[in-house]
Design an enzyme around this catalytic site. Structure first.
Site, PDB file in Angstrom:
ATOM      1  N   GLY A  91       0.766  -1.138   0.058  1.00  0.00           N
ATOM      2  CA  GLY A  91      -0.040  -0.145   0.045  1.00  0.00           C
ATOM      3  C   GLY A  91       0.674   1.356   0.131  1.00  0.00           C
ATOM      4  NE  ARG A  92       3.534   2.058   5.265  1.00  0.00           N
ATOM      5  CZ  ARG A  92       4.135   2.247   6.538  1.00  0.00           C
ATOM      6  NH1 ARG A  92       4.416   3.531   6.514  1.00  0.00           N
ATOM      7  NH2 ARG A  92       3.945   1.589   7.605  1.00  0.00           N
ATOM      8  CE  LYS A 107       7.360  -0.104   5.806  1.00  0.00           C
ATOM      9  NZ  LYS A 107       7.620  -0.940   6.810  1.00  0.00           N
ATOM     10  CG  ASP A 119      -0.103   8.793   3.886  1.00  0.00           C
ATOM     11  OD1 ASP A 119       0.124   7.720   3.919  1.00  0.00           O
ATOM     12  OD2 ASP A 119      -0.011   9.547   4.681  1.00  0.00           O
ATOM     13  N   GLY A 120       0.011   6.379   1.432  1.00  0.00           N
ATOM     14  CA  GLY A 120       0.915   5.707   0.797  1.00  0.00           C
ATOM     15  C   GLY A 120       2.425   6.078   1.281  1.00  0.00           C
ATOM     16  NE  ARG A 177       4.741  -8.270   1.928  1.00  0.00           N
ATOM     17  CZ  ARG A 177       4.938  -7.334   2.840  1.00  0.00           C
ATOM     18  NH1 ARG A 177       4.336  -7.498   4.083  1.00  0.00           N
ATOM     19  NH2 ARG A 177       5.727  -6.081   2.599  1.00  0.00           N
ATOM     20  CG  ASP A 246      -0.132  -8.729   6.632  1.00  0.00           C
ATOM     21  OD1 ASP A 246      -0.684  -9.395   7.588  1.00  0.00           O
ATOM     22  OD2 ASP A 246       0.366  -7.669   6.875  1.00  0.00           O
ATOM     23  CG  ASP A 256       6.225  -4.834   6.756  1.00  0.00           C
ATOM     24  OD1 ASP A 256       7.020  -4.165   6.193  1.00  0.00           O
ATOM     25  OD2 ASP A 256       5.129  -5.319   6.502  1.00  0.00           O
TER      26      ASP A 256
HETATM   27  P1  AMP Z   1       1.934  -2.856   8.051  1.00  0.00           P
HETATM   28  O1  AMP Z   1       1.376  -2.449   9.458  1.00  0.00           O
HETATM   29  O2  AMP Z   1       3.144  -1.473   7.756  1.00  0.00           O
HETATM   30  O3  AMP Z   1       2.386  -4.108   7.894  1.00  0.00           O
HETATM   31  O4  AMP Z   1       0.953  -2.530   6.835  1.00  0.00           O
HETATM   32  C1  AMP Z   1      -0.130  -2.968   6.876  1.00  0.00           C
HETATM   33  C2  AMP Z   1      -0.950  -2.946   5.498  1.00  0.00           C
HETATM   34  O5  AMP Z   1      -1.173  -1.710   5.463  1.00  0.00           O
HETATM   35  C3  AMP Z   1       0.052  -3.188   4.311  1.00  0.00           C
HETATM   36  O6  AMP Z   1      -0.802  -3.572   3.243  1.00  0.00           O
HETATM   37  C4  AMP Z   1       0.586  -1.758   4.042  1.00  0.00           C
HETATM   38  O7  AMP Z   1       1.041  -1.698   2.660  1.00  0.00           O
HETATM   39  C5  AMP Z   1      -0.606  -0.898   4.097  1.00  0.00           C
HETATM   40  N1  AMP Z   1      -0.330   0.382   4.903  1.00  0.00           N
HETATM   41  C6  AMP Z   1       0.394   0.576   6.019  1.00  0.00           C
HETATM   42  N2  AMP Z   1       0.440   2.041   5.951  1.00  0.00           N
HETATM   43  C7  AMP Z   1       0.107   2.570   4.940  1.00  0.00           C
HETATM   44  C8  AMP Z   1      -0.011   4.062   4.232  1.00  0.00           C
HETATM   45  N3  AMP Z   1       0.337   5.093   4.973  1.00  0.00           N
HETATM   46  N4  AMP Z   1      -0.745   4.067   3.028  1.00  0.00           N
HETATM   47  C9  AMP Z   1      -1.110   3.152   2.436  1.00  0.00           C
HETATM   48  N5  AMP Z   1      -0.967   1.848   2.619  1.00  0.00           N
HETATM   49  C10 AMP Z   1      -0.363   1.706   4.140  1.00  0.00           C
HETATM   50 MG    MG Z   2       3.271  -5.158   6.914  1.00  0.00          MG
END
Ligand code: AMP
Ligand code: MG
Length: 479
Positions: A91-92, A107, A119-120, A177, A246, A256
């Site tokens: 997602g980002r 990232k 917001d990516g 993953r 994931d 992660d």
């Molecule tokens: P994480 O908690 O970093 O493992 O993220 C869990 C999911 O949320 C993953 O699919 C990430 O890509 C997505 N994600 C986390 N933060 C963001 C962000 N700021 N914008 C878009 N997607 C996000």
């Molecule tokens: Mg993650």
């Protein structure tokens, strides 16, 4: 395609996202404003044959320079806090390509089809934490993704307050993953699931090709690697914080980094993630959660392997974890040829440490200068007030005996017990400096973490127990 970059930067390959185009979507990064280097790993850069010049900065920050193909955001799903989320994905983050067999991943490079309203972006503090943690675990000898760089910017990003956007350049042979495999199972794309498994084996586990059941042997390898990494976390007091499927690497790497922490005061039930209200990912839960996640990975193999086969692979988890934990803790305490019954001796020491509320890493570091024949050691100073310490010490002495060469014995302990770990407050201090425009504290901590077993006096200020103010630092997923 930017021909200049291609000519200037040979050695890039497109990688898995272009080999298996259904694995994600091509996405252009959204440029960071006024990008600047904040962190850089020279050793990894050498391996990748990359230099921190303007062309590299432009490429890694999405500022115009590009490769002869589009970056890819991958799709995956996963079990988050015990429940299945059918569609996650990068997602980002974006896969830029490969160099020397290593995937280079941005990232924090902007929204993708998997951003789910996010917001990516990544903020500077989380990018620095991931950079430091990757480098710290790697130099402790714990399997982990690596980090080449942190790029800061003037791009505003909103979390609880306004912060600035940053990119961690993450590097690993594979970013697959457990959740990738779950996604193709639960979306009933069995052909693609099979192709993904075959590709994974071909590129990362070719040694199982000679086995009668390569997929079973592959699962067994993932089981073993995961067990070893979790055992290493337990031996070094590392808490991951978000062990969702994931966030589980198919290579068994620590993957992660979010609200992770190395423990200060030893507390087996320590929960580093402020959002983890039930303590699902508490320190002492990690071994069980590792196996729980491997069970999730076994499910996508059910089209080809029967229950008995899957169980036989999963049954290797506990022995592998114990083997590795014993080897790590045996080296820390000086137990020659550690056996399963040594777990009691180790566990009893940990119980004493928990009762005395002493610092996990600094207490174990005392083994580096310990005379096991003495009755007046730094361990006595810390633990002799605890009921049971005297008898523990007797059992320990009986187990270890008198080292033939004490200096050599102590030198071996010094190589097993780090003199420096990445404490939350140390990372926080470098973050505050970098937010104010000073990257030197980060560079200095990074240098020190690259030699964690070497107590260089110039870094003595980084070694003390955590100050009381740092107990208030909270970590959550909002990064
Ligand atoms: P994480 O908690 O970093 O493992 O993220 C869990 C999911 O949320 C993953 O699919 C990430 O890509 C997505 N994600 C986390 N933060 C963001 C962000 N700021 N914008 C878009 N997607 C996000
Ligand atoms: Mg993650």
């Amino acid at each position: 395609m930017d021909k200049t970059v291609k000519d200037k930067a040979p050695g890039w390959q497109a990688g898995i996202g272009h080999r298996l185009p259904w694995l994600g979507s091509e996405v252009a990064p959204v440029a960071l404003n006024s990008p600047r280097w904040v962190g850089w790993s020279d050793a990894l850069a050498k391996r990748l044959e990359l230099t921190p010049d303007d062309t590299t900065l432009a490429l890694l920050s999405g500022n115009g320079a590009s490769l002869p193909w589009s970056p890819v955001a991958q799709v995956y799903s996963g079990h988050q806090f015990g429940g299945y989320t059918p569609r996650l994905g990068d997602g980002r983050g974006l896969h830029l390509g490969e160099r020397h067999g290593l995937e280079v991943f941005l990232k924090g490079s902007g929204p993708t089809p998997y951003s789910r309203g996010g917001d990516g972006r990544a903020v500077l503090r989380s990018a620095i934490r991931e950079f430091l943690a990757s480098e710290a675990l790697h130099h402790l000898g714990i399997a982990t993704t690596r980090a080449l760089a942190v790029i800061g910017s003037e791009t505003p990003v909103w979390r609880e307050t306004q912060e600035t956007g940053a990119i961690t350049v993450r590097v690993s042979p594979s970013h697959l993953r457990f959740g990738h495999f779950e996604y193709f199972l639960y979306t009933r794309q069995q052909d693609r699931l099979e192709a993904l498994i075959e590709d994974t084996i071909d590129h990362h586990f070719p040694q199982v090709r000679g086995e009668s059941e390569p997929r079973l042997a592959w699962l067994a390898q993932v089981v073993e690697r995961t067990a070893e990494t979790v055992a290493d976390w337990q031996a070094f007091g590392f808490c991951h914080g978000v062990l969702n499927s994931d966030n589980m690497s198919i290579l068994g790497e620590t993957f992660d980094y979010g609200p992770f922490a190395f423990m200060n005061t030893f507390n087996p039930g320590y929960v580093c993630n402020h959002s983890d209200h039930e303590g699902r990912y508490a320190f002492h839960q990690q071994p069980g959660i590792g196996l729980w996640n491997l069970n999730r990975l076994a499910v996508p193999l059910t089209p080809w392997l029967d229950e008995a086969q899957l169980k036989s692979a999963l049954a290797q988890y506990e022995p592998a974890l114990i083997r590795r934990y014993l080897s790590r803790m045996g080296a820390r305490l000086g137990l020659e040829a550690p056996e399963e019954r040594d777990l009691t001796l180790i566990g009893d020491l940990l119980n004493l440490m928990a009762a005395a509320q002493v610092d996990y890493s600094n207490t174990l570091r005392h083994f580096a200068g310990l005379d096991p024949t003495s009755h007046d050691t730094p361990l006595h100073a810390l633990l002799s007030g605890q009921e049971g310490f005297a008898s523990w010490w007797q059992r320990y002495q009986a187990r270890v005996g008198a080292p033939a060469d004490l200096a050599q014995w102590q030198a071996q302990r010094a190589q097993a017990n780090p003199a420096l770990i990445l404490r939350t407050h140390l990372a926080q201090q470098t973050i505050e400096a970098a937010e104010a425009g000073d990257n030197e504290p980060l560079a200095r901590l990074h240098r020190a973490l690259c030699r964690p077993y070497d107590p260089e006096p110039q870094y003595d200020d980084l070694r003390g127990d955590a100050p009381s103010w740092s107990q208030q630092l909270t970590l959550s997923c909002s990064s």
